[in-house]
Design an enzyme around this catalytic site. Structure first.
Site, PDB file in Angstrom:
ATOM      1  N   ARG A  83      36.018 -18.159  21.698  1.00 31.75           N
ATOM      2  CA  ARG A  83      35.703 -19.526  22.107  1.00 31.75           C
ATOM      3  C   ARG A  83      35.078 -19.544  23.504  1.00 31.75           C
ATOM      4  O   ARG A  83      34.234 -20.399  23.796  1.00 31.75           O
ATOM      5  CB  ARG A  83      36.967 -20.378  22.081  1.00 31.75           C
ATOM      6  CG  ARG A  83      37.448 -20.680  20.667  1.00 31.75           C
ATOM      7  CD  ARG A  83      38.390 -21.856  20.655  1.00 31.75           C
ATOM      8  NE  ARG A  83      38.767 -22.229  19.309  1.00 31.75           N
ATOM      9  CZ  ARG A  83      39.412 -23.334  18.992  1.00 31.75           C
ATOM     10  NH1 ARG A  83      39.745 -24.204  19.943  1.00 31.75           N
ATOM     11  NH2 ARG A  83      39.733 -23.619  17.745  1.00 31.75           N
ATOM     12  N   ASP A 103      45.788 -19.005  26.210  1.00 29.78           N
ATOM     13  CA  ASP A 103      46.353 -19.854  25.174  1.00 29.78           C
ATOM     14  C   ASP A 103      47.465 -20.707  25.762  1.00 29.78           C
ATOM     15  O   ASP A 103      48.503 -20.196  26.201  1.00 29.78           O
ATOM     16  CB  ASP A 103      46.898 -18.987  24.035  1.00 29.78           C
ATOM     17  CG  ASP A 103      47.217 -19.787  22.793  1.00 29.78           C
ATOM     18  OD1 ASP A 103      47.323 -21.031  22.892  1.00 29.78           O
ATOM     19  OD2 ASP A 103      47.366 -19.184  21.718  1.00 29.78           O
ATOM     20  N   ASN A 121      42.635 -32.016  29.320  1.00 28.62           N
ATOM     21  CA  ASN A 121      42.011 -32.420  28.065  1.00 28.62           C
ATOM     22  C   ASN A 121      42.591 -31.680  26.850  1.00 28.62           C
ATOM     23  O   ASN A 121      42.519 -32.180  25.733  1.00 28.62           O
ATOM     24  CB  ASN A 121      40.501 -32.170  28.162  1.00 28.62           C
ATOM     25  CG  ASN A 121      39.780 -32.346  26.857  1.00 28.62           C
ATOM     26  OD1 ASN A 121      39.455 -33.459  26.451  1.00 28.62           O
ATOM     27  ND2 ASN A 121      39.501 -31.236  26.169  1.00 28.62           N
ATOM     28  N   TYR A 131      52.141 -36.553  17.661  1.00 25.96           N
ATOM     29  CA  TYR A 131      50.934 -36.639  18.479  1.00 25.96           C
ATOM     30  C   TYR A 131      50.987 -37.878  19.370  1.00 25.96           C
ATOM     31  O   TYR A 131      50.709 -37.804  20.578  1.00 25.96           O
ATOM     32  CB  TYR A 131      49.705 -36.696  17.576  1.00 25.96           C
ATOM     33  CG  TYR A 131      48.419 -36.939  18.328  1.00 25.96           C
ATOM     34  CD1 TYR A 131      47.789 -35.916  19.019  1.00 25.96           C
ATOM     35  CD2 TYR A 131      47.840 -38.209  18.361  1.00 25.96           C
ATOM     36  CE1 TYR A 131      46.611 -36.143  19.725  1.00 25.96           C
ATOM     37  CE2 TYR A 131      46.672 -38.440  19.056  1.00 25.96           C
ATOM     38  CZ  TYR A 131      46.056 -37.409  19.736  1.00 25.96           C
ATOM     39  OH  TYR A 131      44.905 -37.648  20.436  1.00 25.96           O
ATOM     40  N   LYS A 155      50.991 -38.077  23.541  1.00 21.61           N
ATOM     41  CA  LYS A 155      50.000 -38.799  24.331  1.00 21.61           C
ATOM     42  C   LYS A 155      50.663 -39.846  25.233  1.00 21.61           C
ATOM     43  O   LYS A 155      50.151 -40.149  26.322  1.00 21.61           O
ATOM     44  CB  LYS A 155      48.970 -39.446  23.417  1.00 21.61           C
ATOM     45  CG  LYS A 155      48.126 -38.436  22.625  1.00 21.61           C
ATOM     46  CD  LYS A 155      47.153 -37.675  23.528  1.00 21.61           C
ATOM     47  CE  LYS A 155      47.585 -36.306  23.941  1.00 21.61           C
ATOM     48  NZ  LYS A 155      46.574 -35.627  24.794  1.00 21.61           N
ATOM     49  N   VAL A 195      37.359 -40.887  17.870  1.00 23.36           N
ATOM     50  CA  VAL A 195      35.962 -40.492  17.681  1.00 23.36           C
ATOM     51  C   VAL A 195      35.854 -39.283  16.751  1.00 23.36           C
ATOM     52  O   VAL A 195      36.796 -38.506  16.602  1.00 23.36           O
ATOM     53  CB  VAL A 195      35.286 -40.187  19.036  1.00 23.36           C
ATOM     54  CG1 VAL A 195      35.139 -41.466  19.843  1.00 23.36           C
ATOM     55  CG2 VAL A 195      36.068 -39.154  19.836  1.00 23.36           C
ATOM     56  N   THR A 205      35.372 -36.134  16.334  1.00 27.82           N
ATOM     57  CA  THR A 205      35.408 -34.747  16.773  1.00 27.82           C
ATOM     58  C   THR A 205      36.180 -33.938  15.728  1.00 27.82           C
ATOM     59  O   THR A 205      36.653 -34.481  14.726  1.00 27.82           O
ATOM     60  CB  THR A 205      36.118 -34.631  18.126  1.00 27.82           C
ATOM     61  OG1 THR A 205      37.463 -35.135  17.983  1.00 27.82           O
ATOM     62  CG2 THR A 205      35.389 -35.432  19.196  1.00 27.82           C
TER      63      THR A 205
END
Length: 256
Positions: free
Chosen positions: A37, A55, A81, A152, A156, A183, A185
């Protein structure tokens, strides 16, 4: 111009924010989970200063990322992020933690605690946090039946709580949270309805420090505008409990 580190920036919104900041003349260091990556990130944004590899799923990995960032020198801003999404299964990490908590909540705490204190901290939350409960009594999902969407959303909410806890504890730092919208992604999925072209702008704006309207702390944003967050995010007692839990699990104290 500013020097900015962005976690989880080898693709998606992190990379989009990095591209915008580089285009504005800022120096940006990317982060990738592994070497492959990292190669992709370098190819996508060759003007990036560097790519840190590590990681964030494990405590040791998050510590290693923080060490690598500090080795590069001081940063003006850090954008937290890195995250996994609402479709994540109940996967347990090498540290015995649910991966959603480990990556979305705990790694943000570890990086906050260990990276040399910047002038600005930006935490990515989600609109899903509004309907979540912090569930600090079962933050590791040991008594509840697993629900990826709820896990999740909780994580957040935790990110917003952490942003506001830092705003209280470190008044010299601008520490804020935001939601980018749902969005299309890799995380959001192809059917996500919100505008991808708006999703990365707020985090870049908050991190760059080029606009006095971004010189605030303890605020929550959506598309460059302040808006209300889940009331639990602003509760100092809950914030302090979350910080204490993360400190106990990681073995890393948040600097005073």
């Amino acid at each position: 111009m500013s020097r900015i580190f962005i976690s989880g920036s080898s693709m998606g919104l992190g990379l989009m924010a990095a591209e915008r900041l580089v285009d504005q003349g800022h120096e940006v260091v990317l982060h990738a989970r592994n070497a492959d990556r990292a190669d992709d990130a370098r190819a996508a944004l060759p003007k990036a200063e560097s790519v840190v590899v590590g990681d964030l799923e494990t405590i040791a990995g998050a510590k290693g990322v923080a060490d690598a960032v500090n080795a590069l020198g001081r940063f003006d801003a850090v954008i937290h992020n890195a995250a996994v999404g609402y479709r994540e299964s109940h996967r347990i990490t090498a540290d015995g933690l649910p991966s959603v908590f480990a990556i979305n909540t705990l790694s943000a705490y570890i990086l906050t605690a260990l990276i040399e204190r910047p002038k600005r901290l930006v935490y990515l939350s989600s609109g899903m946090h509004r309907h979540a409960d912090a569930n600090l009594d079962d933050i590791l999902w040991r008594t509840r039946r697993w629900n990826g969407s709820a896990a999740y959303a909780e994580s957040k909410l935790h990110d917003a709580m952490l942003a506001f806890a830092i705003a209280r504890r470190w008044p010299e730092v601008f520490s804020n949270a935001l939601e980018p919208g749902w969005v299309p992604t890799k995380m959001g999925g192809p059917s996500a309805p919100d505008d991808i072209n708006q999703a990365h702008l707020t985090q870049a704006w908050l991190a760059a420090g080029d606009d006095e309207n971004a010189d605030v702390t303890g605020a929550y944003f959506f598309h460059l505008k302040q808006m209300s967050a889940n009331p639990q995010a602003h509760d100092p007692a809950l914030q302090d409990r979350l910080v204490a839990i993360c400190a106990e699990i990681s073995g890393i104290a948040l600097p005073a």
